[in-house]
Each structure stands twice: as C-alpha cells, then as structure tokens.
Design an enzyme around this catalytic site. Sequence first.
Site, PDB file in Angstrom:
ATOM      1  N   CYS A 123     -70.029  35.539   7.708  1.00 49.70           N
ATOM      2  CA  CYS A 123     -71.016  34.478   7.560  1.00 49.70           C
ATOM      3  C   CYS A 123     -70.319  33.128   7.344  1.00 49.70           C
ATOM      4  O   CYS A 123     -69.749  32.586   8.285  1.00 49.70           O
ATOM      5  CB  CYS A 123     -72.009  34.802   6.446  1.00 49.70           C
ATOM      6  SG  CYS A 123     -73.505  33.780   6.533  1.00 49.70           S
ATOM      7  N   HIS A 225     -73.821  39.921   7.883  1.00 46.03           N
ATOM      8  CA  HIS A 225     -73.312  40.429   6.608  1.00 46.03           C
ATOM      9  C   HIS A 225     -73.098  41.948   6.668  1.00 46.03           C
ATOM     10  O   HIS A 225     -73.961  42.723   6.225  1.00 46.03           O
ATOM     11  CB  HIS A 225     -74.282  40.082   5.474  1.00 46.03           C
ATOM     12  CG  HIS A 225     -74.220  38.663   5.050  1.00 46.03           C
ATOM     13  ND1 HIS A 225     -73.418  38.232   4.010  1.00 46.03           N
ATOM     14  CD2 HIS A 225     -74.834  37.554   5.542  1.00 46.03           C
ATOM     15  CE1 HIS A 225     -73.558  36.918   3.867  1.00 46.03           C
ATOM     16  NE2 HIS A 225     -74.401  36.494   4.783  1.00 46.03           N
ATOM     17  N   GLU A 227     -71.336  43.771   4.824  1.00 46.30           N
ATOM     18  CA  GLU A 227     -71.253  44.391   3.491  1.00 46.30           C
ATOM     19  C   GLU A 227     -72.614  44.890   3.011  1.00 46.30           C
ATOM     20  O   GLU A 227     -72.684  45.704   2.080  1.00 46.30           O
ATOM     21  CB  GLU A 227     -70.667  43.381   2.485  1.00 46.30           C
ATOM     22  CG  GLU A 227     -71.627  42.347   1.925  1.00 46.30           C
ATOM     23  CD  GLU A 227     -71.929  41.202   2.859  1.00 46.30           C
ATOM     24  OE1 GLU A 227     -72.718  40.309   2.487  1.00 46.30           O
ATOM     25  OE2 GLU A 227     -71.355  41.175   3.974  1.00 46.30           O
TER      26      GLU A 227
END
Length: 252
Positions: A123, A225, A227
């Site tokens: 990001c 993202h 994660e």
Amino acid sequence: MASNASEERRPLIGLTTYLEPSRHGDWDVVSALLPAAYVDGVRAAGGRPVLLPPSGPQGPGWSDAEVSDLDALVLTGGGDVDPARYGQAPLASTGSPNPARDHHEISLVRSALRLGLPVLGICRGAQLLNVALGGTLHQHLPDVLDGRRHQASTATFARTQVRTEPGSRVRELLGAEVAVHCYHHQAVDRLAEDLRVAARAADGTVEAVEAADPAAGFLLGVQWHPEQDAADRRLFAAVVAAAREASAAVSR
C-alpha cells in the site's frame, strides 16, 4: 543427527513502523507501532520479523551497514507520502505529512537496492517505492475516478478484483486474477523509470509495480493489503524465499 544450521536459519525480514502516541497501562508515550498482521504474515511464511522504527525528523537515515544485517525489507502501509517528495503541493484531501517516516523509509529503500536485498512494498510502501525511484502519485483517486471503490468507508477494507500483467512476477506468483483487500485513496500516477506496472484494477488503477529489469532481483510493490488475508500468504512467502536465496548466494 544434528541438522544443518544454515537450513534452520529463518531469514531476517525488516518491517517499517511509525511513531505514534499510545497508552500502555499508566503510560502515555510515543511508541513504534505496526499492526500485528504484518508480523504474523512474515512469521507464517518462515521469516523472522524485525521492526524498523524511524527516529526524529532530523535524525540520520538508515545506513548500508545497518541495513546489511537484513535479508529482505517490507515497506508497510500507513499515511500519505509528503507530496513535496515528488514535487507537488498537497491537496486538501491529502493527509498530514510525516517527514521523519518518509525520510527514513526512502533511505531504507535506497540502501536495500544498493545491497541487492529483496523488497516488498505494501500500500503506502508501493507508493513510497515509486516516489523513492522518481515517480509521482495521484493524491486523491476520487478526483480522477468515479467514486471511492478503493476505500469504500472508514476503517473498512474493500474487496477489489485485480488483473495481473502477462509475463510479470506478480502473475507468476498469484495467477491472472486475484481478489484483494484494498484501502487507499492514492495510487501511482507517473511510473518511475526503473519500475513497470504488474497489475491493475478494472478501472485502470495501478495495483502492483515491479522491477522493470527482471535481472534486478525481487522488487515488488502492491497497492493492496496481503497481511489482511491469513488464507493467502503467497506474497510473504515469495519475499521470504527471495531473502533465503539472496542470503545463500552471499554465503556462497
């Protein structure tokens, strides 16, 4: 029989953090912070995460000697990069700048590239990678697109379908299309010369960039993202694998 120590070593993966006021019990102090999902992603992929905080705005950047202890670098998400870094005045919609974080993370990127370390930007990290290499950003996507499909509502990730570019490392890792978690109001505008577009959203927004020269090694930035998806650790696994290979090459 004792196992080989070099086979057991988990690569050391640096994760950028940011300084924010926080409360811990009786204390109200400035802390180096990072959502645990990044740490979890690196550990689940077989890496050893280490947090890399910035110091004050006037502090020295990271040196090659310090960065050389790492096996790879992950540039994490966060606030907007200061538009002054790419020669623009801030718009009213652009977040307050964090000069210390920008300064330290750009120094990290440049050291990592000089040292040949694998780099993954997430990001803000993808945006910072483009800026560090000479590119620019769209400061507010709703000014150039219809709607806010990449940041639907406050503190809520949007699900975005991303199409990867043929021949890209991202397509090799993730396939032709992938659904991802997005939360951004900025994106790559003018691409840095040393990067190429590796994926786009249906509206044309650049969603991933990578090294223009495949021989340059692992250099990848994604606007989404990863994660946030515990079921899909492929990007974290890729940077850990690249770190392991780079470390082995240095040892040889």
